[in-house]
Design a protein around this motif. Structure first.
Motif, PDB file in Angstrom:
ATOM      1  N   SER A   1       0.887  -1.197   0.102  1.00 15.61           N
ATOM      2  CA  SER A   1       0.009   0.044  -0.082  1.00 15.61           C
ATOM      3  C   SER A   1       0.824   1.123  -0.078  1.00 15.61           C
ATOM      4  O   SER A   1       0.204   2.371   0.288  1.00 15.61           O
TER       5      SER A   1
ATOM      6  N   ARG B   1       2.741  -3.429  -7.685  1.00 14.34           N
ATOM      7  CA  ARG B   1       1.895  -3.436  -6.666  1.00 14.34           C
ATOM      8  C   ARG B   1       1.625  -4.932  -6.179  1.00 14.34           C
ATOM      9  O   ARG B   1       0.983  -5.508  -7.060  1.00 14.34           O
TER      10      ARG B   1
ATOM     11  N   GLY C   1      -5.294  -3.718  -5.588  1.00 17.52           N
ATOM     12  CA  GLY C   1      -5.785  -2.307  -5.530  1.00 17.52           C
ATOM     13  C   GLY C   1      -4.446  -1.372  -5.650  1.00 17.52           C
ATOM     14  O   GLY C   1      -3.662  -1.356  -4.981  1.00 17.52           O
TER      15      GLY C   1
ATOM     16  N   LYS D   1      -4.519  -2.525   8.633  1.00 16.95           N
ATOM     17  CA  LYS D   1      -5.024  -3.345   7.800  1.00 16.95           C
ATOM     18  C   LYS D   1      -4.264  -4.563   7.498  1.00 16.95           C
ATOM     19  O   LYS D   1      -3.133  -4.521   7.354  1.00 16.95           O
TER      20      LYS D   1
ATOM     21  N   ALA E   1      -4.728  -8.995   3.639  1.00 16.68           N
ATOM     22  CA  ALA E   1      -3.671  -9.630   2.997  1.00 16.68           C
ATOM     23  C   ALA E   1      -2.289 -10.132   3.790  1.00 16.68           C
ATOM     24  O   ALA E   1      -1.489 -10.447   3.085  1.00 16.68           O
TER      25      ALA E   1
HETATM   26  C1  3PG Z   1      -4.678  -5.244  -1.912  1.00 15.35           C
HETATM   27  O1  3PG Z   1      -5.381  -4.308  -2.526  1.00 15.35           O
HETATM   28  O2  3PG Z   1      -4.160  -6.026  -2.428  1.00 15.35           O
HETATM   29  C2  3PG Z   1      -5.249  -5.489  -0.443  1.00 15.35           C
HETATM   30  O3  3PG Z   1      -5.897  -4.545   0.124  1.00 15.35           O
HETATM   31  C3  3PG Z   1      -3.998  -5.853   0.549  1.00 15.35           C
HETATM   32  O4  3PG Z   1      -3.232  -4.302   0.578  1.00 15.35           O
HETATM   33  P1  3PG Z   1      -1.844  -4.610   1.506  1.00 15.35           P
HETATM   34  O5  3PG Z   1      -0.677  -5.193   0.614  1.00 15.35           O
HETATM   35  O6  3PG Z   1      -1.664  -3.299   1.873  1.00 15.35           O
HETATM   36  O7  3PG Z   1      -2.043  -5.508   2.636  1.00 15.35           O
END
Ligand code: 3PG
Length: 306
Positions: A56, A75, A79, A271, A274
């Motif tokens: 992120s 990334r 997202g 968060k 993941a």
């Molecule tokens: C994503 O978009 O892959 C998830 O929201 C995970 O995000 P992160 O890698 O910041 O935990």
């Protein structure tokens, strides 16, 4: 060639070892910047990087200006609202994501939050069960599909809405496709959010929409905090003491939610949807392979900018 892994929220060590193996096997050098906290450290680290793997972490015009050698940013995740795509294109930098690689982890956490909510945040009082409840999946992408798969095991009655996914695809999974977000919220006891943060979705989860939920409605957010209109949700939860909100992305107004709605609101501190070894390995190694494929063969599969 230097590949920088810049993760303020680090991958599990086993994933970093896997990334290193891929990068070094291609004859490249791996640099690691974890838990860097301040942007200045990121600006320094990107100076000689040819490629960057992020989570992120924010890649904006300032970072791109500092990264004079940069050719690609991946990334490791779904997202990419944390990357300035226009600035990347202007800097001739390719941006990719790794779709699907961490989606099971996020889907499992959505159920962790759901069970916690229907069992009264584990306070010992008699709760309810997920079995038989109507679950609304808001956006039927990689995470949404995993949520549907797990929900079947719980014996839930599953509905989904996705403006971009054909009804037939949703229904082929034994999930009921509804015609609008309004219908989804009006139908379901629990709504699980899986929409990306885009100009269209930001603040879209508003008073009127969530107010359509039946009594004792539960909203689960493992997507992005930006999609919630927080002022509206605070007002609505105040007006409707039956509603609950559980989230993996701490709201800007966390203190207000926590103070006003004890027992009806929960946020993870950071968060963590993941944040599993499996997701880190899958997304991290996919990112490393995509970088090697791009640098060696010009492969642009999973490119998300122009
Ligand atoms: C994503 O978009 O892959 C998830 O929201 C995970 O995000 P992160 O890698 O910041 O935990």
């Amino acid at each position: 060639m230097k590949v920088l892994v810049a993760t303020d929220k680090p991958f599990a060590k086993i994933a970093v070892d896997g990334i290193r193996k891929e990068i070094e096997a291609a004859g490249y050098e791996l640099a690691l910047l974890e838990k860097y906290g301040e942007k200045a450290k990121l600006l320094e680290a990107v100076k000689d990087a040819d490629a960057i793997i992020i989570r992120s972490d924010v890649i904006d015009a300032e970072v791109l200006d500092a990264a004079k050698e940069l050719k690609i940013v991946v990334r490791a995740g779904a997202g990419y609202d944390n990357v300035d795509l226009e600035a990347a294109t202007a800097h001739n930098v390719c941006v990719m994501n790794t779709p699907g690689q961490n989606s099971n982890a996020v889907a499992e956490l959505a159920f962790g939050l759901m069970v916690m909510a229907v069992r009264n945040m584990y306070n010992g009082a008699s709760g309810t069960e997920l079995k038989g409840k109507k679950l609304g999946i808001h956006a039927y992408g990689n995470v949404g599909r995993n949520v549907a798969r797990i929900a079947k095991g719980f014996g839930m009655d599953i509905y989904a809405y996705d403006a971009y996914c054909p009804k037939e695809v949703i229904e082929a999974d034994g999930v009921k496709a509804v015609a609008s977000t309004e219908e989804l919220y009006a139908t379901c006891n629990i709504v699980s959010l899986h929409i990306p943060a885009t100009p269209e979705t930001k603040n879209s989860i508003n008073y009127d929409l969530v107010d359509k939920m039946p009594k004792n409605g539960l909203l689960v957010n493992t997507a992005r905090k930006e999609v919630i209109n927080e002022a509206d949700l605070l007002r609505l939860m105040n007006d409707r003491p039956d509603l609950e909100y559980v989230t993996d992305i701490m709201p800007v107004h966390h203190a207000e939610f926590a103070d006003h709605f004890p027992g009806r609101y929960f946020s993870t501190p950071k968060k963590m949807g993941a944040q599993t070894a499996e997701a880190n390995i899958n997304a991290g190694i996919a990112a490393a392979r995509q970088i090697v494929g791009f640098l060696k063969d010009g492969c642009e599969k999973f490119r998300v900018n122009k």
